[in-house]
Design an enzyme around this catalytic site. Structure first.
Site, PDB file in Angstrom:
ATOM      1  N   GLU A  21       5.036   4.316  -4.894  1.00 28.28           N
ATOM      2  CA  GLU A  21       4.703   4.345  -6.401  1.00 28.28           C
ATOM      3  C   GLU A  21       5.803   5.358  -7.047  1.00 28.28           C
ATOM      4  O   GLU A  21       5.589   6.131  -7.622  1.00 28.28           O
ATOM      5  CB  GLU A  21       3.304   4.728  -6.637  1.00 28.28           C
ATOM      6  CG  GLU A  21       2.261   3.639  -6.355  1.00 28.28           C
ATOM      7  CD  GLU A  21       0.851   4.036  -6.772  1.00 28.28           C
ATOM      8  OE1 GLU A  21       0.749   5.003  -7.637  1.00 28.28           O
ATOM      9  OE2 GLU A  21       0.100   3.317  -6.486  1.00 28.28           O
TER      10      GLU A  21
HETATM   11  C1  LIG Z   1       3.516   1.749   3.212  1.00 32.27           C
HETATM   12  C2  LIG Z   1       4.229   1.323   2.275  1.00 32.27           C
HETATM   13  C3  LIG Z   1       3.394   0.641   1.326  1.00 32.27           C
HETATM   14  C4  LIG Z   1       4.048  -0.117   0.327  1.00 32.27           C
HETATM   15  N1  LIG Z   1       3.073  -0.897  -0.280  1.00 32.27           N
HETATM   16  C5  LIG Z   1       3.733  -1.709  -1.541  1.00 32.27           C
HETATM   17  C6  LIG Z   1       3.305  -2.814  -1.975  1.00 32.27           C
HETATM   18  O1  LIG Z   1       2.140  -2.977  -1.866  1.00 32.27           O
HETATM   19  N2  LIG Z   1       4.101  -3.277  -3.032  1.00 32.27           N
HETATM   20  C7  LIG Z   1       5.382  -3.062  -3.449  1.00 32.27           C
HETATM   21  O2  LIG Z   1       5.936  -3.911  -4.244  1.00 32.27           O
HETATM   22  N3  LIG Z   1       5.841  -2.224  -2.860  1.00 32.27           N
HETATM   23  C8  LIG Z   1       5.298  -1.276  -1.691  1.00 32.27           C
HETATM   24  N4  LIG Z   1       6.079  -0.387  -1.023  1.00 32.27           N
HETATM   25  C9  LIG Z   1       7.380  -0.141  -1.580  1.00 32.27           C
HETATM   26  C10 LIG Z   1       7.595   1.180  -2.238  1.00 32.27           C
HETATM   27  O3  LIG Z   1       7.267   1.140  -3.327  1.00 32.27           O
HETATM   28  C11 LIG Z   1       8.913   1.519  -1.913  1.00 32.27           C
HETATM   29  O4  LIG Z   1       9.328   1.814  -0.667  1.00 32.27           O
HETATM   30  C12 LIG Z   1       9.547   2.435  -2.834  1.00 32.27           C
HETATM   31  O5  LIG Z   1       9.691   2.270  -3.976  1.00 32.27           O
HETATM   32  C13 LIG Z   1      10.793   3.057  -2.187  1.00 32.27           C
HETATM   33  O6  LIG Z   1      11.845   2.214  -1.724  1.00 32.27           O
HETATM   34  P1  LIG Z   1      12.625   2.158  -0.460  1.00 32.27           P
HETATM   35  O7  LIG Z   1      11.637   2.625   0.710  1.00 32.27           O
HETATM   36  O8  LIG Z   1      13.534   0.894  -0.365  1.00 32.27           O
HETATM   37  O9  LIG Z   1      13.395   3.213  -0.606  1.00 32.27           O
HETATM   38  P2  LIG Z   1      14.987   3.388  -1.218  1.00 32.27           P
HETATM   39  O10 LIG Z   1      14.873   2.958  -2.622  1.00 32.27           O
HETATM   40  O11 LIG Z   1      15.900   2.953  -0.277  1.00 32.27           O
HETATM   41  O12 LIG Z   1      14.963   5.057  -1.342  1.00 32.27           O
HETATM   42  C14 LIG Z   1      15.446   5.906  -0.236  1.00 32.27           C
HETATM   43  C15 LIG Z   1      15.538   7.463  -0.703  1.00 32.27           C
HETATM   44  O13 LIG Z   1      16.481   7.535  -1.869  1.00 32.27           O
HETATM   45  C16 LIG Z   1      15.679   8.283  -2.930  1.00 32.27           C
HETATM   46  N5  LIG Z   1      16.566   7.439  -4.161  1.00 32.27           N
HETATM   47  C17 LIG Z   1      16.804   6.312  -4.481  1.00 32.27           C
HETATM   48  N6  LIG Z   1      17.180   6.246  -5.740  1.00 32.27           N
HETATM   49  C18 LIG Z   1      17.394   7.435  -6.383  1.00 32.27           C
HETATM   50  C19 LIG Z   1      17.880   8.005  -7.416  1.00 32.27           C
HETATM   51  N7  LIG Z   1      18.445   7.553  -8.330  1.00 32.27           N
HETATM   52  N8  LIG Z   1      17.758   9.405  -7.357  1.00 32.27           N
HETATM   53  C20 LIG Z   1      17.516  10.003  -6.542  1.00 32.27           C
HETATM   54  N9  LIG Z   1      16.990   9.685  -5.413  1.00 32.27           N
HETATM   55  C21 LIG Z   1      17.046   8.508  -5.113  1.00 32.27           C
HETATM   56  C22 LIG Z   1      14.408   7.781  -2.870  1.00 32.27           C
HETATM   57  O14 LIG Z   1      13.467   8.860  -3.378  1.00 32.27           O
HETATM   58  C23 LIG Z   1      14.264   8.163  -1.602  1.00 32.27           C
HETATM   59  O15 LIG Z   1      13.881   9.179  -1.000  1.00 32.27           O
HETATM   60  C24 LIG Z   1       5.138   0.365  -0.039  1.00 32.27           C
HETATM   61  C25 LIG Z   1       6.001   1.125   0.751  1.00 32.27           C
HETATM   62  C26 LIG Z   1       5.484   1.495   2.002  1.00 32.27           C
HETATM   63  C27 LIG Z   1       6.254   2.293   2.829  1.00 32.27           C
END
Ligand SMILES: Cc1cc2nc3c(=O)[nH]c(=O)nc-3n(C[C@H](O)[C@H](O)[C@H](O)COP(=O)(O)OP(=O)(O)OC[C@H]3O[C@@H](n4cnc5c(N)ncnc54)[C@H](O)[C@@H]3O)c2cc1C
Length: 728
Positions: free
Chosen positions: A424
């Site tokens: 989220e």
């Molecule tokens: C257990 C689990 C359950 C989930 N359930 C769902 C679900 O039901 N439905 C769904 O759609 N998604 C789900 N997600 C996805 C979740 O919403 C994403 O993992 C999340 O949005 C972050 O994306 P990412 O993991 O690809 O990280 P990335 O986008 O690769 O980010 C990596 C890091 O970079 C940072 N970052 C990225 N951009 C910026 C910026 N502009 N400024 C500063 N920092 C930045 C982030 O804060 C993070 O620390 C789930 C994830 C997990 C781990």
């Protein structure tokens, strides 16, 4: 000055995100002059008797059925009986109105149910909370057509349908607005007929409940190259529901998030044809998906993860306080060593902030407010507080927390922390971009109007000039106010609140004015570049969110008539928030784009130097005393944490005996020190010796032996045979 250049340009997704949700108390905090009476007059949600009864009966029964060790390490799933019970008792329909067969609970009840389950098992809590949170149920409630509501909501409430919602893609995580999964409007065959629909391809990952979902909510970009819907080709982000047994839907694998047992996995589909009526809200809502998601996010984000985080606070507060009082080293309860005391005090203060923030934020939802910025603050701050709390709890338990097994009540909460941090809106992004980025534009009295006037189709120079003049007046007022507040150390600020907390309101007003001044100065200097200066934006977000946490704590204390313990906890929490605000301000002054202005502002806001100090060490002692003995306050702060586990019962039983056992123990220790009882004997022999020499009475020996047995059980950790599945 070319204002157009200085103003941040807004993308379509940003515009939609800004239009979604409401501004609420955050706006007052941003104004420089918060009207505290408004905060104190805000209604606080109360559980109805039906909701209380559900917590006492159904949720308690559910928690009693859970063996988290078995679930996580052996089955990697909930037992069938638990799934069946969840469905039968409509745990998946907490927020679905009664007319559709759901429970129609308030946001407070929804949050409290999650708190209680999570204090028993994070895996079960996540499986339960997701259908009630951002996903098909909530989206249908707000935007579904009547036909979609009538079909799906009763089936979702009864658990006949298990939903999931897919937004995240391998290449679109935090930047979900850039998703590439796409659908093309076209004709195709559905139920033997040619109908208008969408040819859809997707690849989603990390989707909670996907492996067992029967209905998949999905976000994709919709295009209409043949203009079958309108003249527009790029329709935009669209949300749809797809039964998972529909031809072409690929589902069923599992990820293993932090080794916990809730369901999570990927889903894929290639050129899957779906009819138009599967769009949530029907064809009129095509292209409205981002706004729909942002609106629902401002509700869901205020409930689920804050509830998980508060559960972590409540459970660890109760268990760690008791453990630290019972565990002795160097012949003293470890709670009495200053180092442990400091960690316990941090846990205590953070738990107070967690509960206060949870209650304030869900109360807004119950008032039908969608607090966009406050929910981002709650998500970020509360998951971070939970991370700190569980770290302290682990440290205080030492090896006892590290050795996993059925007896370990901390390990799973510890494992789950990165999940809450990530989902989220991952926390770095939320802190560095979202809170201030959106908060500033939404909450600032003039910025949004200025952006709209400047970026609008026709710039009305008269309207713009009027707004800019008012803005300049606001800035000048804040300069003078800040300086005056700084010179008088905030002591003369009128806050129309009297009593022991008035000084806190004054200091928070002072810092709210500082925020308004700093935000304006930085926006003026950096304009649209502020978006990329994330460390600056993050520190402004820290100020706003610490003001929010402090407001929540004051509101919670007021609700409990400023009881003695609340005042003690406030005297830790508010100075801590003010100290954190000061740290954020110092970070800003040191990194100001125009260093000389940073110095001037530092002098304006803090003319006498640093104003706030961290809470004193001796306060930690008072905080911990309240935390480590049974009391009404301890029960109140940890209410709805599940306490019917073996470990919790033993800790509570032993804790309730400490006052009676302590004098006996001291007598016995003193006899040992004097050499009347030999140290080299085992405890039982030592007791018999003490009895023989009339140092202790028979009932004292009995009580001490029973207590010692209990402590032996409490400090035991699990041992395994080499076949790790067998607990010995
Ligand atoms: C257990 C689990 C359950 C989930 N359930 C769902 C679900 O039901 N439905 C769904 O759609 N998604 C789900 N997600 C996805 C979740 O919403 C994403 O993992 C999340 O949005 C972050 O994306 P990412 O993991 O690809 O990280 P990335 O986008 O690769 O980010 C990596 C890091 O970079 C940072 N970052 C990225 N951009 C910026 C910026 N502009 N400024 C500063 N920092 C930045 C982030 O804060 C993070 O620390 C789930 C994830 C997990 C781990």
């Amino acid at each position: 000055m070319d204002f157009k250049k200085r103003m941040p340009p807004l993308s379509v997704t940003e515009r939609e995100a800004l239009a979604a949700g409401d501004v609420w108390w955050e706006k007052e905090l941003f104004s420089g002059q918060p009207q505290w009476q408004h905060l104190l007059a805000m209604p606080v949600s109360q559980l109805t008797s039906e909701e209380e009864s559900f917590l006492k009966n159904q949720v308690e029964t559910l928690c009693n059925m859970i063996d988290d060790w078995q679930i996580v390490y052996h089955e990697h799933d909930l037992p069938k009986a638990v799934w069946d019970y969840l469905k039968k008792e409509r745990f998946f329909g907490l927020v679905i109105p009664k007319q559709y067969g759901g429970l129609g609970f308030s946001a407070l009840a929804h949050s409290t149910v999650v708190v209680k389950i999570a204090s028993r098992s994070v895996s079960v809590a996540i499986n339960t909370m997701v259908p009630n949170s951002l996903g098909p149920g909530e989206l249908l409630l707000h935007y579904g057509t009547q036909q979609q509501k009538s079909y799906y909501l009763p089936r979702l409430a009864s658990g006949e349908e298990i939903p999931c919602f897919g937004l995240t893609e391998p290449r679109a995580g935090s930047d979900a607005g850039s998703l590439t999964d796409s659908g093309i409007v076209c004709h195709g065959e559905y139920q033997g007929k040619q109908v208008l629909g969408i040819r859809l391809s997707w690849e989603k990952r990390y989707i909670t409940l996907a492996p067992i979902a029967t209905v998949l909510g999905i976000a994709f970009h919709l295009y209409d190259p043949d203009h079958l819907l309108s003249t527009k080709e790029d329709i935009g982000i669209t949300l749809s529901l797809i039964p998972t047994n529909h031809k072409g839907v690929e589902i069923g694998n599992r990820h293993l998030p932090s080794y916990l047992a809730f369901m999570n996995g990927p889903t894929r589909g290639k050129d899957v044809f779906i009819p138009m009526e599967w769009i949530i809200g029907g064809v009129e809502m095509a292209g409205q998906g981002w706004r729909m998601l942002m609106e629902c996010l401002s509700i869901g984000r205020a409930i689920s993860l804050p509830a998980l985080s508060t559960a972590c606070g409540k459970m660890t507060f109760r268990m760690t306080g008791a453990y630290a009082q019972l565990r002795k080293q160097f012949n003293m309860p470890i709670a009495q060593f200053e180092g442990v005391e400091e960690a316990l005090a941090n846990m205590a203060g953070y738990t107070y902030l967690l509960e206060a923030c949870r209650l304030l934020t869900v109360s807004a939802i119950d008032q039908k407010i969608k607090p966009a910025t406050a929910s981002a603050i709650a998500k970020y701050q509360m998951t971070e507080l939970a991370r700190k709390v569980i770290s302290h709890a682990m440290d205080i338990h030492g090896g006892h927390a590290v050795q996993v097994g059925p007896r370990n009540y901390l390990a799973h909460a510890h494992l789950s922390t990165p999940i809450s941090i990530t989902v989220e809106g991952a926390n770095i992004l939320t802190r560095n971009m979202i809170i201030f980025g959106q908060g500033a534009i939404r909450c600032h009295p003039y910025i949004l109007q200025e952006i709209e006037l400047i970026n609008g189709p026709a710039v009305s120079s008269q309207g713009l000039r009027r707004i800019l003049f008012s803005h300049a007046g606001y800035l000048i007022k804040n300069i003078f106010r800040s300086f005056y507040y700084g010179l008088t150390a905030g002591k003369l600020i009128s806050v129309s609140i009297s009593g022991p907390t008035a000084r806190y309101y004054r200091q928070l007003t002072r810092m709210s004015t500082a925020l308004a001044l700093l935000a304006d100065s930085l926006m003026l200097i950096l304009g649209g570049k502020l978006k990329r200066k994330e460390c600056i934006s993050a520190r402004l977000a820290d100020i706003l969110s610490e003001l929010y946490l402090a407001s929540a704590a004051l509101k919670y204390a007021q609700q409990h008539h400023h009881a003695k313990e609340d005042l003690t906890y406030l005297s830790w929490c508010i100075p801590m928030c003010l100290y954190n605000i000061q740290t954020a301000c110092e970070g800003l002054f040191a990194n100001f784009p125009w260093p000389w202005l940073g110095k001037i502002l530092s002098w304006l806001i803090f003319p006498w130097g640093r104003s706030y100090k961290k809470p004193k060490d001796n306060l930690a002692q008072h905080m911990v005393k309240i935390m480590t003995v049974p009391s009404e306050f301890r029960d109140r702060l940890t209410c709805y944490a599940y306490t019917n586990t073996d470990a919790a019962k033993k800790l509570e039983a032993a804790l309730s005996q400490v006052a009676a056992i302590d004098p006996i123990w001291k007598k016995f220790q003193s006899a040992m020190r004097d050499g009347k009882v030999k140290k080299w004997r085992n405890v039982e022999e030592q007791m018999q010796e003490a009895l023989k020499q009339n140092i202790l009475t028979a009932s004292e020996v009995n009580a001490l032996c029973e207590y010692d047995k209990l402590i032996t059980e409490i400090i035991k950790v699990d041992e395994f045979s080499f076949d790790l599945r067998k607990v010995v």
